[in-house]
Write a protein that holds these residues in place. Structure first.
Motif, mmCIF file in Angstrom:
data_model
loop_
_atom_site.group_PDB
_atom_site.id
_atom_site.type_symbol
_atom_site.label_atom_id
_atom_site.label_comp_id
_atom_site.label_asym_id
_atom_site.label_seq_id
_atom_site.Cartn_x
_atom_site.Cartn_y
_atom_site.Cartn_z
ATOM 1 N N VAL A 174 1.156 -1.542 0.445
ATOM 2 C CA VAL A 174 -0.242 -0.201 0.070
ATOM 3 C C VAL A 174 0.885 1.274 -0.245
ATOM 4 O O VAL A 174 0.063 2.702 -0.049
ATOM 5 N N HIS A 226 -7.288 -0.408 1.378
ATOM 6 C CA HIS A 226 -6.351 0.391 -0.267
ATOM 7 C C HIS A 226 -6.998 1.318 -0.894
ATOM 8 O O HIS A 226 -8.284 1.649 -0.661
ATOM 9 N N SER A 227 -6.545 1.984 -1.806
ATOM 10 C CA SER A 227 -7.671 2.707 -2.730
ATOM 11 C C SER A 227 -8.515 3.037 -3.603
ATOM 12 O O SER A 227 -8.920 3.496 -3.798
ATOM 13 N N GLU A 253 -6.045 8.568 4.393
ATOM 14 C CA GLU A 253 -6.218 8.849 3.644
ATOM 15 C C GLU A 253 -7.976 7.623 3.216
ATOM 16 O O GLU A 253 -8.902 7.797 1.908
ATOM 17 N N ILE A 254 -8.570 7.049 4.048
ATOM 18 C CA ILE A 254 -9.494 6.447 3.958
ATOM 19 C C ILE A 254 -10.874 7.084 4.684
ATOM 20 O O ILE A 254 -12.361 6.177 4.676
#
Length: 490
Positions: A174, A226-227, A253-254
């Protein structure tokens, strides 16, 4: 490919499901009273050294002593050149010695936990490794320029730290595409955490727990998100709030994909996950074509058998077999993840004459396994036409978490027929007749056995009574298992 994670939380149990294209692919279950210990670090005490096995048992405070092999021990500098194979374990360990270890495999069945002294601590993007200063990169990051960029960033961050020794780092999958600031934050977090662990190692006595890995709901955010994740839904308000705080600190980022699920319908009913769990506990898996798979999980290995079943095809037998095997290869990859099966796995595909068909089926299986987060290795087709593979086993399978051995069959998967039990009763009566002098016998047994003795086997009972010259009576015991019986002297 759409992907989301569902987290179902109760005080007794946490369950996590990974959904891909509307289908459950992985299910993790952690119970409050039986939390997994993989990743935990302990200060243990060596209780037994086994030179013949090049291994030792270590007491880390669990019910069963844990197991460590010589390969998992650090080598003294003066022995490094000799290689591990030439170094006896009793020159490295002695009984009563304290040893700092980390769990690599949970206790499974009758086996204790597996240990290593090569300690590592994961964060979002990195894994910290004590005892060396190597910087490694996940093999799943294939772009050479990206690998060089990431290595350069971590080396720069480590060089700027005000520390004498930092340890080594492995960049996780990641970490692809992340900036220097995020990597720097992870490096500093891991270094602070390791300092805390070192203090505990010095102050605590053996056996004691030095470091405990995160609970399942937090590990899901750290390791599985993850993205490409579209949504992470959580059905507990309190757990959702804790997840927001955790994500803000470690996985920012999540933040945007975290959702609280307040629906009246249970969250695991959204994608029929409860039904998939029940199917994953069964031996038989139906294929859409009409064929089916049979999974048998044993102590030594798991076997998978493929059958065409009701599928008859449209052209010829070879084409029917080929299509069934292709569908089976895809289904097997999913079932291995869903059931969390590990260790040695033997797959008995239906025999194919065409070598090109064999290669395509094997390639399909390998392609499906590439999606698996757990390390898999396919060794190819054996001389008997079996596909042999391994899947790394760190935690118990879904069946071992949710089920226990049947008290009636003791885990055999089958029980004796009433007829077999009847004949055992006849032999026991003859044995008692030769050993004791009594007037009559009373047989206590399960209902199905007594029914057979009074009906289908009544002629044999009459012959036995005539032979021994004694009366035999029968009594049903509702609490008896199908195989259980007693012959009482009257």
């Amino acid at each position: 490919m759409s992907e989301e994670i569902l987290i179902n939380f109760t005080p007794m149990e946490t369950r996590v499901a990974v959904i891909e294209n509307g289908m459950p692919q992985e299910i993790y279950i952690e119970r409050a009273e039986r939390r997994g210990i993989v990743g935990n670090i302990y200060k243990g005490k060596v209780v037994r050294v086994l030179p013949g096995m090049q291994a030792a048992f270590v007491d880390i405070g669990l019910e069963r002593a844990a197991f460590i092999h010589v390969d998992e021990l650090p080598l003294p500098d003066d022995f490094a050149a000799n290689g591990k194979g030439t170094l006896a374990i009793n020159r490295l360990l002695r009984e009563g010695q304290s040893l700092v270890v980390q769990v690599t495999k949970d206790p499974i069945g009758t086996k204790g936990a597996r240990l290593t002294t090569h300690l590592s601590i994961p964060s979002r993007y990195l894994v910290y490794m004590s005892g060396n200063e190597h910087i490694g990169i996940s093999q799943r990051i294939e772009d050479a320029d990206e690998r060089d960029r990431l290595r350069g960033l971590v080396e720069a961050v480590v060089a700027g730290l005000d520390r004498e020794t930092t340890g080594g780092f492995i960049l996780r999958t990641v970490s692809e595409g992340v900036c220097e600031a995020e990597l720097s934050q992870d490096v500093q977090f891991l270094c602070r955490l390791w300092d805390t662990i070192e203090e505990k190692i010095k102050s605590l006595s053996a056996p004691s727990c030095i470091y405990e890995d995160l609970p399942l709901n937090m590990r899901a955010l750290r390791d599985m998100a993850h993205s490409g994740i579209e949504r992470i839904r959580i059905d507990s308000k309190e757990t959702f709030q804790k997840s927001i705080d955790f994500a803000s600190a470690l996985v920012p980022e999540i933040d945007t994909v975290l959702e609280y699920y307040p629906g009246e319908r249970p969250i695991f009913d959204l994608y029929n996950i409860e039904e998939e769990i029940q199917k994953a506990l069964g031996r038989k898996v139906e294929l859409k074509s009409g064929g089916y798979l049979i999974f048998d999980q044993t102590e030594a290995m798991t076997t998978v058998d493929i059958n065409t079943g009701a599928y008859v095809g449209h052209r010829n037998l070879e084409e029917t077999i080929f299509k069934t095997n292709l569908e089976a290869a895809t289904a097997i990859g999913r079932q291995l993840r869903l059931r969390n099966l590990g260790g040695i796995i033997i797959i008995d595909f239906i025999d194919m004459v065409d070598e090109d068909h064999q290669r395509q089926v094997l390639r399909t299986l390998e392609r499906v396994l590439e999606k698996d987060h757990v390390k898999c290795k396919v060794t190819g087709v054996s001389e008997l036409g079996l596909v042999e593979m391994t899947r790394k086993r760190t935690r118990e399978s879904l069946e071992h978490v949710l089920c226990e051995s049947c008290e009636h069959c003791q885990g055999r998967g089958s029980i004796k027929t009433p007829e077999t039990v009847c004949y055992e009763i006849f032999r026991e009566i003859l044995r008692q007749h030769r050993a004791y002098d009594t007037e009559s016998y009373l047989v206590l047994a399960a209902e199905a056995v007594v029914d057979m003795l009074l009906d289908e086997a009544s002629d044999h009972v009459a012959e036995l009574e005539a032979f021994i010259g004694k009366t035999i009576r029968f009594q049903t015991e509702t609490m008896y298992s199908p195989e259980q019986f007693d012959v009482v002297l009257k």
